[in-house]
Design an enzyme around this catalytic site. Structure first.
Site, PDB file in Angstrom:
ATOM      1  N   THR A  66       0.832  -1.194   0.000  1.00 60.42           N
ATOM      2  CA  THR A  66       0.000   0.000   0.000  1.00 60.42           C
ATOM      3  C   THR A  66       0.873   1.252   0.000  1.00 60.42           C
ATOM      4  O   THR A  66       1.743   1.418   0.860  1.00 60.42           O
ATOM      5  CB  THR A  66      -0.921   0.021   1.234  1.00 60.42           C
ATOM      6  OG1 THR A  66      -1.717  -1.164   1.242  1.00 60.42           O
ATOM      7  CG2 THR A  66      -1.836   1.232   1.207  1.00 60.42           C
ATOM      8  N   LYS A  73      -7.429   2.181  -2.974  1.00 54.13           N
ATOM      9  CA  LYS A  73      -7.025   1.278  -1.894  1.00 54.13           C
ATOM     10  C   LYS A  73      -7.321   1.877  -0.528  1.00 54.13           C
ATOM     11  O   LYS A  73      -7.994   1.249   0.315  1.00 54.13           O
ATOM     12  CB  LYS A  73      -5.535   0.947  -2.022  1.00 54.13           C
ATOM     13  CG  LYS A  73      -4.899   0.305  -0.804  1.00 54.13           C
ATOM     14  CD  LYS A  73      -5.569  -0.994  -0.380  1.00 54.13           C
ATOM     15  CE  LYS A  73      -4.806  -1.614   0.803  1.00 54.13           C
ATOM     16  NZ  LYS A  73      -5.497  -2.796   1.335  1.00 54.13           N
ATOM     17  N   CYS A 106      -3.788  -2.460   9.001  1.00 54.38           N
ATOM     18  CA  CYS A 106      -4.281  -1.740   7.823  1.00 54.38           C
ATOM     19  C   CYS A 106      -5.323  -0.664   8.132  1.00 54.38           C
ATOM     20  O   CYS A 106      -5.158   0.500   7.749  1.00 54.38           O
ATOM     21  CB  CYS A 106      -4.870  -2.726   6.809  1.00 54.38           C
ATOM     22  SG  CYS A 106      -3.674  -3.875   6.106  1.00 54.38           S
TER      23      CYS A 106
END
Length: 465
Positions: free
Chosen positions: A134, A223, A280
Protein backbone atom coordinates in the site's frame (compact mmCIF):
# COMPACT_ATOMS: atom_id res chain seq x y z
CA UNK A 1 -6.49 -4.32 -24.75
CA UNK A 2 -6.60 -8.06 -23.94
CA UNK A 3 -3.28 -9.83 -23.78
CA UNK A 4 -4.20 -11.92 -26.84
CA UNK A 5 -3.92 -8.72 -28.88
CA UNK A 6 -0.29 -8.39 -27.80
CA UNK A 7 1.16 -11.20 -29.96
CA UNK A 8 4.68 -10.68 -28.61
CA UNK A 9 3.63 -11.73 -25.11
CA UNK A 10 3.52 -15.40 -24.23
CA UNK A 11 1.25 -16.59 -21.40
CA UNK A 12 2.56 -15.97 -17.90
CA UNK A 13 4.06 -19.17 -16.56
CA UNK A 14 6.17 -17.98 -13.65
CA UNK A 15 6.20 -15.20 -11.06
CA UNK A 16 8.47 -13.98 -8.29
CA UNK A 17 7.20 -12.47 -5.04
CA UNK A 18 9.42 -10.04 -3.15
CA UNK A 19 8.66 -10.25 0.57
CA UNK A 20 7.64 -13.42 2.41
CA UNK A 21 5.51 -12.00 5.18
CA UNK A 22 1.85 -12.88 5.79
CA UNK A 23 0.64 -11.56 2.44
CA UNK A 24 3.72 -12.33 0.36
CA UNK A 25 3.94 -15.95 1.47
CA UNK A 26 0.21 -16.36 0.88
CA UNK A 27 0.59 -14.94 -2.63
CA UNK A 28 3.31 -17.52 -3.30
CA UNK A 29 0.98 -20.33 -2.30
CA UNK A 30 -1.95 -18.95 -4.31
CA UNK A 31 0.06 -18.35 -7.49
CA UNK A 32 1.42 -21.88 -7.25
CA UNK A 33 -2.10 -23.25 -6.79
CA UNK A 34 -3.04 -21.49 -10.05
CA UNK A 35 -0.37 -23.47 -11.91
CA UNK A 36 2.44 -20.92 -11.98
CA UNK A 37 6.01 -21.65 -11.00
CA UNK A 38 6.60 -19.28 -8.11
CA UNK A 39 9.80 -17.99 -6.52
CA UNK A 40 9.73 -16.20 -3.18
CA UNK A 41 12.44 -13.60 -2.59
CA UNK A 42 13.42 -12.42 0.88
CA UNK A 43 16.49 -11.12 2.69
CA UNK A 44 15.70 -13.36 5.68
CA UNK A 45 17.62 -16.63 5.24
CA UNK A 46 15.33 -18.46 7.68
CA UNK A 47 12.28 -17.68 5.52
CA UNK A 48 14.09 -18.82 2.39
CA UNK A 49 15.19 -22.07 4.04
CA UNK A 50 11.69 -22.78 5.28
CA UNK A 51 10.16 -22.35 1.83
CA UNK A 52 12.77 -24.54 0.17
CA UNK A 53 12.01 -27.24 2.72
CA UNK A 54 8.32 -27.12 1.91
CA UNK A 55 7.30 -25.15 4.98
CA UNK A 56 5.29 -21.95 5.04
CA UNK A 57 7.50 -19.20 6.54
CA UNK A 58 4.56 -17.67 8.45
CA UNK A 59 1.39 -18.86 10.17
CA UNK A 60 -1.80 -18.30 8.21
CA UNK A 61 -4.83 -20.61 8.00
CA UNK A 62 -4.63 -22.84 4.93
CA UNK A 63 -1.17 -21.68 3.87
CA UNK A 64 0.81 -24.77 4.83
CA UNK A 65 -1.59 -27.00 2.91
CA UNK A 66 -0.89 -24.97 -0.24
CA UNK A 67 2.87 -25.22 0.30
CA UNK A 68 2.59 -28.96 0.82
CA UNK A 69 0.30 -29.60 -2.15
CA UNK A 70 2.18 -27.42 -4.64
CA UNK A 71 5.70 -27.83 -3.33
CA UNK A 72 7.14 -28.68 -6.74
CA UNK A 73 6.14 -25.25 -8.07
CA UNK A 74 7.46 -23.29 -5.08
CA UNK A 75 11.00 -22.21 -4.26
CA UNK A 76 12.71 -19.27 -2.59
CA UNK A 77 15.96 -17.37 -2.89
CA UNK A 78 17.85 -14.32 -1.66
CA UNK A 79 19.17 -13.78 -5.18
CA UNK A 80 16.84 -11.16 -6.67
CA UNK A 81 18.56 -11.15 -10.05
CA UNK A 82 18.12 -14.90 -10.45
CA UNK A 83 14.44 -14.64 -9.52
CA UNK A 84 13.75 -11.82 -11.97
CA UNK A 85 15.77 -13.48 -14.70
CA UNK A 86 13.79 -16.70 -14.59
CA UNK A 87 10.23 -15.36 -14.16
CA UNK A 88 7.72 -13.40 -16.23
CA UNK A 89 6.50 -11.04 -13.50
CA UNK A 90 7.62 -9.76 -10.11
CA UNK A 91 5.26 -8.76 -7.28
CA UNK A 92 6.51 -6.51 -4.47
CA UNK A 93 4.90 -6.81 -1.05
CA UNK A 94 7.20 -5.22 1.51
CA UNK A 95 6.37 -2.91 4.44
CA UNK A 96 5.47 0.76 3.95
CA UNK A 97 5.77 2.10 7.52
CA UNK A 98 3.56 4.96 8.64
CA UNK A 99 5.13 8.32 9.39
CA UNK A 100 4.00 10.48 12.35
CA UNK A 101 1.82 12.57 10.03
CA UNK A 102 -0.04 9.48 8.78
CA UNK A 103 1.67 9.24 5.39
CA UNK A 104 3.56 6.13 4.24
CA UNK A 105 7.30 5.70 3.86
CA UNK A 106 7.99 3.89 0.58
CA UNK A 107 11.73 3.35 1.08
CA UNK A 108 11.49 -0.45 1.24
CA UNK A 109 9.44 -0.53 -1.95
CA UNK A 110 12.00 1.71 -3.63
CA UNK A 111 14.82 -0.58 -2.48
CA UNK A 112 13.04 -3.60 -3.93
CA UNK A 113 12.28 -1.76 -7.15
CA UNK A 114 15.91 -0.65 -7.46
CA UNK A 115 17.06 -4.26 -7.03
CA UNK A 116 14.60 -5.46 -9.65
CA UNK A 117 15.61 -2.66 -11.98
CA UNK A 118 19.28 -3.63 -11.75
CA UNK A 119 18.31 -7.21 -12.61
CA UNK A 120 16.35 -5.97 -15.63
CA UNK A 121 19.44 -4.37 -17.17
CA UNK A 122 20.46 -7.76 -18.54
CA UNK A 123 16.93 -9.10 -18.97
CA UNK A 124 16.02 -9.06 -22.67
CA UNK A 125 12.40 -10.19 -22.55
CA UNK A 126 9.42 -8.16 -21.37
CA UNK A 127 8.97 -8.31 -17.58
CA UNK A 128 6.03 -7.10 -15.51
CA UNK A 129 6.67 -5.35 -12.18
CA UNK A 130 3.70 -5.14 -9.80
CA UNK A 131 3.70 -3.17 -6.55
CA UNK A 132 1.24 -4.70 -4.08
CA UNK A 133 2.36 -2.80 -0.98
CA UNK A 134 0.00 0.00 0.00
CA UNK A 135 1.39 3.37 -1.08
CA UNK A 136 0.03 6.92 -1.16
CA UNK A 137 -1.50 8.45 -4.30
CA UNK A 138 1.25 9.72 -6.58
CA UNK A 139 3.95 7.39 -5.26
CA UNK A 140 4.00 5.08 -8.28
CA UNK A 141 4.46 7.86 -10.83
CA UNK A 142 6.60 10.23 -8.80
CA UNK A 143 8.91 7.79 -6.99
CA UNK A 144 8.62 4.16 -8.10
CA UNK A 145 8.64 4.69 -11.88
CA UNK A 146 11.74 6.98 -11.91
CA UNK A 147 13.68 4.61 -9.63
CA UNK A 148 12.84 1.61 -11.79
CA UNK A 149 13.73 3.31 -15.07
CA UNK A 150 17.03 4.67 -13.71
CA UNK A 151 18.07 1.36 -12.19
CA UNK A 152 17.18 -0.65 -15.29
CA UNK A 153 18.23 1.85 -17.93
CA UNK A 154 15.01 0.93 -19.72
CA UNK A 155 11.61 2.50 -20.38
CA UNK A 156 8.31 1.48 -18.83
CA UNK A 157 5.74 0.50 -21.43
CA UNK A 158 8.34 -0.34 -24.03
CA UNK A 159 10.81 -2.60 -22.21
CA UNK A 160 8.91 -3.62 -19.08
CA UNK A 161 5.47 -3.27 -17.54
CA UNK A 162 4.54 -1.51 -14.31
CA UNK A 163 1.32 -1.80 -12.30
CA UNK A 164 0.00 -1.02 -8.85
CA UNK A 165 -2.28 -3.74 -7.56
CA UNK A 166 -3.00 -3.86 -3.81
CA UNK A 167 -4.92 -6.67 -2.21
CA UNK A 168 -8.02 -6.34 -0.04
CA UNK A 169 -7.59 -9.08 2.53
CA UNK A 170 -7.98 -9.71 6.24
CA UNK A 171 -5.24 -11.38 8.24
CA UNK A 172 -6.49 -14.81 9.24
CA UNK A 173 -8.49 -15.07 6.01
CA UNK A 174 -5.79 -14.19 3.48
CA UNK A 175 -5.99 -17.30 1.29
CA UNK A 176 -9.70 -16.92 0.65
CA UNK A 177 -9.24 -13.19 0.08
CA UNK A 178 -6.60 -13.83 -2.58
CA UNK A 179 -8.40 -16.64 -4.37
CA UNK A 180 -11.95 -15.27 -4.09
CA UNK A 181 -11.75 -11.47 -3.82
CA UNK A 182 -14.68 -9.15 -4.39
CA UNK A 183 -12.60 -7.70 -7.25
CA UNK A 184 -9.05 -7.34 -8.51
CA UNK A 185 -7.75 -3.77 -8.71
CA UNK A 186 -5.20 -2.90 -11.39
CA UNK A 187 -3.55 0.49 -11.61
CA UNK A 188 -1.68 0.38 -14.91
CA UNK A 189 1.12 2.47 -16.35
CA UNK A 190 -0.07 1.42 -19.82
CA UNK A 191 -2.57 -0.99 -21.35
CA UNK A 192 0.03 -3.60 -22.19
CA UNK A 193 1.04 -3.91 -18.53
CA UNK A 194 -2.59 -3.94 -17.40
CA UNK A 195 -3.48 -6.70 -19.86
CA UNK A 196 -0.53 -8.74 -18.71
CA UNK A 197 -1.61 -8.50 -15.08
CA UNK A 198 -5.23 -9.17 -15.97
CA UNK A 199 -4.18 -12.44 -17.60
CA UNK A 200 -2.55 -13.51 -14.33
CA UNK A 201 -5.66 -12.68 -12.31
CA UNK A 202 -7.89 -14.53 -14.76
CA UNK A 203 -5.84 -17.64 -14.06
CA UNK A 204 -5.87 -17.08 -10.31
CA UNK A 205 -9.43 -15.88 -9.73
CA UNK A 206 -11.36 -17.34 -12.64
CA UNK A 207 -13.47 -15.63 -15.29
CA UNK A 208 -16.22 -14.30 -13.02
CA UNK A 209 -14.21 -12.18 -10.59
CA UNK A 210 -14.49 -8.50 -11.57
CA UNK A 211 -11.23 -6.87 -12.64
CA UNK A 212 -11.14 -3.08 -12.42
CA UNK A 213 -8.44 -1.30 -14.43
CA UNK A 214 -7.54 2.35 -14.03
CA UNK A 215 -4.58 4.70 -13.75
CA UNK A 216 -2.01 4.08 -11.03
CA UNK A 217 -2.92 7.20 -9.05
CA UNK A 218 -6.61 6.32 -9.01
CA UNK A 219 -5.80 2.79 -7.85
CA UNK A 220 -3.62 4.21 -5.09
CA UNK A 221 -6.52 6.35 -3.90
CA UNK A 222 -9.01 3.49 -4.27
CA UNK A 223 -7.02 1.28 -1.89
CA UNK A 224 -7.05 3.65 1.06
CA UNK A 225 -10.59 4.81 0.21
CA UNK A 226 -12.02 1.30 0.61
CA UNK A 227 -10.56 0.86 4.09
CA UNK A 228 -11.54 4.39 5.11
CA UNK A 229 -15.15 3.72 4.12
CA UNK A 230 -15.28 0.30 5.80
CA UNK A 231 -13.91 1.69 9.07
CA UNK A 232 -16.56 4.40 8.91
CA UNK A 233 -19.22 1.68 9.05
CA UNK A 234 -17.50 -0.04 11.96
CA UNK A 235 -17.19 3.25 13.86
CA UNK A 236 -20.87 4.03 13.22
CA UNK A 237 -21.99 0.65 14.60
CA UNK A 238 -19.86 1.19 17.69
CA UNK A 239 -21.28 4.68 18.06
CA UNK A 240 -24.73 3.08 18.15
CA UNK A 241 -23.49 0.90 21.01
CA UNK A 242 -22.40 3.93 23.01
CA UNK A 243 -25.75 5.65 22.45
CA UNK A 244 -27.80 2.55 23.27
CA UNK A 245 -25.80 2.07 26.44
CA UNK A 246 -27.40 5.28 27.76
CA UNK A 247 -30.77 4.83 26.08
CA UNK A 248 -33.32 2.97 28.22
CA UNK A 249 -34.25 -0.18 26.32
CA UNK A 250 -31.61 0.49 23.69
CA UNK A 251 -30.24 -2.43 21.67
CA UNK A 252 -27.46 -1.52 19.23
CA UNK A 253 -27.39 -5.01 17.70
CA UNK A 254 -31.03 -4.90 16.69
CA UNK A 255 -30.73 -1.34 15.38
CA UNK A 256 -27.59 -2.16 13.36
CA UNK A 257 -29.22 -5.24 11.88
CA UNK A 258 -32.22 -3.18 10.73
CA UNK A 259 -30.03 -0.40 9.31
CA UNK A 260 -28.01 -2.96 7.36
CA UNK A 261 -31.13 -4.21 5.58
CA UNK A 262 -31.24 -0.99 3.59
CA UNK A 263 -29.70 -1.89 0.21
CA UNK A 264 -27.83 1.42 0.14
CA UNK A 265 -25.98 0.43 3.30
CA UNK A 266 -25.72 -3.36 3.62
CA UNK A 267 -24.91 -5.45 6.70
CA UNK A 268 -21.18 -6.02 6.19
CA UNK A 269 -19.03 -4.49 8.95
CA UNK A 270 -22.11 -2.94 10.57
CA UNK A 271 -21.98 -4.76 13.90
CA UNK A 272 -21.16 -3.35 17.32
CA UNK A 273 -18.03 -4.76 18.88
CA UNK A 274 -14.48 -3.72 19.73
CA UNK A 275 -12.69 -0.78 18.18
CA UNK A 276 -11.06 -1.58 14.85
CA UNK A 277 -7.31 -2.16 14.81
CA UNK A 278 -4.65 -4.16 13.02
CA UNK A 279 -1.99 -3.30 10.46
CA UNK A 280 -4.28 -1.74 7.82
CA UNK A 281 -7.51 -0.10 8.98
CA UNK A 282 -6.17 2.55 11.39
CA UNK A 283 -3.22 3.57 9.26
CA UNK A 284 -5.16 3.73 6.00
CA UNK A 285 -7.61 6.09 7.68
CA UNK A 286 -4.78 8.31 8.87
CA UNK A 287 -3.21 8.14 5.42
CA UNK A 288 -6.46 9.24 3.76
CA UNK A 289 -6.56 12.28 6.04
CA UNK A 290 -2.87 12.97 5.32
CA UNK A 291 -3.50 12.90 1.56
CA UNK A 292 -6.19 15.53 1.99
CA UNK A 293 -3.99 17.74 4.21
CA UNK A 294 -1.13 17.61 1.73
CA UNK A 295 -3.45 19.18 -0.82
CA UNK A 296 -4.71 21.91 1.48
CA UNK A 297 -7.93 20.08 2.35
CA UNK A 298 -9.47 18.29 5.28
CA UNK A 299 -11.04 14.85 5.34
CA UNK A 300 -13.59 15.35 8.14
CA UNK A 301 -15.23 11.95 7.64
CA UNK A 302 -11.91 10.12 8.03
CA UNK A 303 -10.90 12.33 10.94
CA UNK A 304 -14.22 11.68 12.67
CA UNK A 305 -13.81 7.93 12.16
CA UNK A 306 -10.37 8.04 13.78
CA UNK A 307 -11.66 10.00 16.78
CA UNK A 308 -14.79 7.85 17.09
CA UNK A 309 -12.63 4.74 17.17
CA UNK A 310 -10.48 6.18 19.93
CA UNK A 311 -13.62 7.20 21.81
CA UNK A 312 -14.93 3.65 21.61
CA UNK A 313 -11.74 2.23 23.10
CA UNK A 314 -12.04 4.71 25.97
CA UNK A 315 -15.72 3.83 26.34
CA UNK A 316 -14.98 0.12 26.67
CA UNK A 317 -12.25 0.80 29.21
CA UNK A 318 -14.60 2.95 31.32
CA UNK A 319 -17.41 0.42 30.85
CA UNK A 320 -15.32 -2.37 32.36
CA UNK A 321 -13.81 -0.11 35.02
CA UNK A 322 -17.28 0.92 36.20
CA UNK A 323 -18.09 -2.74 36.94
CA UNK A 324 -15.09 -3.11 39.24
CA UNK A 325 -16.39 -4.52 42.55
CA UNK A 326 -13.23 -3.68 44.51
CA UNK A 327 -9.88 -1.91 43.94
CA UNK A 328 -8.08 -5.27 43.84
CA UNK A 329 -10.60 -6.92 41.50
CA UNK A 330 -9.11 -9.43 39.08
CA UNK A 331 -9.72 -9.07 35.34
CA UNK A 332 -9.54 -11.90 32.80
CA UNK A 333 -9.34 -11.09 29.10
CA UNK A 334 -10.18 -13.78 26.54
CA UNK A 335 -8.66 -12.86 23.18
CA UNK A 336 -6.05 -10.20 22.55
CA UNK A 337 -5.72 -9.99 18.77
CA UNK A 338 -7.38 -7.20 16.84
CA UNK A 339 -9.75 -9.60 15.06
CA UNK A 340 -10.68 -13.31 15.13
CA UNK A 341 -8.52 -15.78 13.23
CA UNK A 342 -5.18 -14.06 13.72
CA UNK A 343 -2.64 -13.55 16.46
CA UNK A 344 -1.67 -9.99 15.50
CA UNK A 345 -1.87 -7.55 18.39
CA UNK A 346 -1.19 -4.33 16.48
CA UNK A 347 -3.48 -1.51 17.66
CA UNK A 348 -5.72 -4.06 19.37
CA UNK A 349 -8.53 -2.76 21.54
CA UNK A 350 -8.19 -5.79 23.83
CA UNK A 351 -4.50 -5.10 24.43
CA UNK A 352 -5.23 -1.48 25.35
CA UNK A 353 -7.99 -2.56 27.71
CA UNK A 354 -5.79 -5.13 29.46
CA UNK A 355 -2.91 -2.67 29.74
CA UNK A 356 -5.11 0.05 31.23
CA UNK A 357 -6.45 -2.31 33.91
CA UNK A 358 -3.00 -3.72 34.74
CA UNK A 359 -1.85 -0.31 35.97
CA UNK A 360 -3.99 -0.70 39.08
CA UNK A 361 -5.12 -4.33 39.28
CA UNK A 362 -4.25 -7.94 38.42
CA UNK A 363 -4.98 -9.10 34.86
CA UNK A 364 -4.89 -12.58 33.36
CA UNK A 365 -4.92 -12.84 29.56
CA UNK A 366 -5.31 -15.62 27.02
CA UNK A 367 -5.16 -15.81 23.25
CA UNK A 368 -4.93 -19.10 21.30
CA UNK A 369 -3.10 -17.55 18.33
CA UNK A 370 -0.96 -14.69 19.63
CA UNK A 371 2.78 -15.15 20.07
CA UNK A 372 3.62 -15.54 23.81
CA UNK A 373 6.70 -13.36 23.46
CA UNK A 374 4.67 -10.61 21.83
CA UNK A 375 2.10 -10.79 24.63
CA UNK A 376 4.85 -10.40 27.24
CA UNK A 377 6.37 -7.48 25.33
CA UNK A 378 3.11 -5.57 24.97
CA UNK A 379 1.60 -6.52 28.33
CA UNK A 380 4.46 -6.87 30.83
CA UNK A 381 2.10 -6.22 33.74
CA UNK A 382 -0.29 -9.04 32.84
CA UNK A 383 -0.22 -12.76 33.54
CA UNK A 384 -0.46 -14.93 30.41
CA UNK A 385 -2.57 -18.04 30.92
CA UNK A 386 -2.01 -21.14 28.80
CA UNK A 387 -5.65 -22.25 28.91
CA UNK A 388 -9.07 -20.66 29.14
CA UNK A 389 -9.86 -22.20 32.55
CA UNK A 390 -6.55 -20.94 33.95
CA UNK A 391 -7.32 -17.47 32.64
CA UNK A 392 -10.83 -17.07 34.04
CA UNK A 393 -10.56 -19.05 37.30
CA UNK A 394 -11.72 -16.87 40.23
CA UNK A 395 -11.85 -13.74 38.05
CA UNK A 396 -14.15 -10.92 39.15
CA UNK A 397 -14.69 -9.64 35.60
CA UNK A 398 -14.23 -11.63 32.36
CA UNK A 399 -13.98 -9.71 29.11
CA UNK A 400 -14.71 -11.69 25.96
CA UNK A 401 -12.62 -9.47 23.71
CA UNK A 402 -11.91 -11.50 20.54
CA UNK A 403 -14.35 -13.96 18.99
CA UNK A 404 -11.83 -16.68 18.10
CA UNK A 405 -13.06 -19.98 16.68
CA UNK A 406 -11.22 -21.74 19.50
CA UNK A 407 -13.56 -20.10 22.00
CA UNK A 408 -16.75 -21.43 20.41
CA UNK A 409 -16.97 -24.49 22.72
CA UNK A 410 -17.01 -22.27 25.84
CA UNK A 411 -19.93 -23.22 28.08
CA UNK A 412 -21.28 -20.42 30.29
CA UNK A 413 -22.20 -22.93 33.00
CA UNK A 414 -18.55 -23.97 33.16
CA UNK A 415 -17.54 -20.31 33.29
CA UNK A 416 -19.89 -19.78 36.25
CA UNK A 417 -18.33 -22.72 38.11
CA UNK A 418 -14.76 -21.50 37.52
CA UNK A 419 -15.51 -17.88 38.39
CA UNK A 420 -18.52 -17.80 40.74
CA UNK A 421 -20.06 -14.37 41.01
CA UNK A 422 -18.12 -13.01 38.05
CA UNK A 423 -19.36 -10.48 35.54
CA UNK A 424 -18.99 -11.51 31.88
CA UNK A 425 -18.52 -8.55 29.52
CA UNK A 426 -19.31 -9.86 26.05
CA UNK A 427 -17.92 -7.23 23.68
CA UNK A 428 -19.07 -9.20 20.62
CA UNK A 429 -22.58 -9.98 21.86
CA UNK A 430 -21.97 -13.65 21.26
CA UNK A 431 -24.18 -14.85 24.12
CA UNK A 432 -26.81 -12.10 23.81
CA UNK A 433 -29.57 -14.64 23.18
CA UNK A 434 -28.25 -17.33 25.54
CA UNK A 435 -29.53 -18.05 29.01
CA UNK A 436 -27.17 -16.76 31.67
CA UNK A 437 -26.57 -19.42 34.36
CA UNK A 438 -26.88 -18.69 38.06
CA UNK A 439 -23.71 -17.29 39.55
CA UNK A 440 -22.75 -15.32 36.44
CA UNK A 441 -23.75 -11.78 35.50
CA UNK A 442 -23.89 -10.85 31.82
CA UNK A 443 -23.17 -7.51 30.16
CA UNK A 444 -22.86 -6.48 26.52
CA UNK A 445 -21.94 -2.86 25.68
CA UNK A 446 -24.82 -1.30 23.77
CA UNK A 447 -27.26 -4.06 24.69
CA UNK A 448 -29.16 -3.73 27.91
CA UNK A 449 -29.70 -6.99 29.74
CA UNK A 450 -33.41 -6.27 30.11
CA UNK A 451 -33.69 -6.87 26.37
CA UNK A 452 -31.93 -10.22 26.52
CA UNK A 453 -34.93 -12.40 25.80
CA UNK A 454 -37.86 -10.17 24.91
CA UNK A 455 -36.19 -8.28 22.06
CA UNK A 456 -33.81 -10.49 20.13
CA UNK A 457 -35.19 -13.94 20.76
CA UNK A 458 -38.80 -12.94 20.12
CA UNK A 459 -37.83 -11.82 16.63
CA UNK A 460 -36.15 -15.09 15.82
CA UNK A 461 -32.73 -13.47 15.52
CA UNK A 462 -30.02 -15.57 17.12
CA UNK A 463 -27.96 -12.59 18.16
CA UNK A 464 -25.00 -10.83 16.57
CA UNK A 465 -22.57 -12.92 14.54
Amino acid sequence: MPESRHPMLRPVQSVSVFGLGKLGASMVGCFASAGMRTIGVDINPASVRAVNRGRAPVEEPGLQSLFTRYRRRISATRDAAAAVGTTDASFIIVPTPSRPDGSFNSRFVEQAVRTIGQALRNHRSYHLVVVTSTVLPGTMKQRILPVLERASGRLAGRDFGLCYSPEFIAIGNVIRGLLHPDFFLIGEHDSRAGSRLESIYRIQGGPRTPIVRMSMVNAELTKISVNTYVTGKIAFANQLARICDRLPGGDAFTVAQAVGLDHRIGPACLKPGPSFGGPCFPRDNRAFAAVARKRGLRAPAAEATIESNRAHTRFLQHYVEALKPAPSARLAVLGLSYRPGTGLLEESCAVELAHAWSVSGPVSVHDPLADPGEIRRRLPGCSRARTVPACIRNADIIVYATDHEAYRPIDLKHVARLAPGAILVDVWGRWASATTPDGLSYRTPGFQTANKHDTITSRGWKGPT
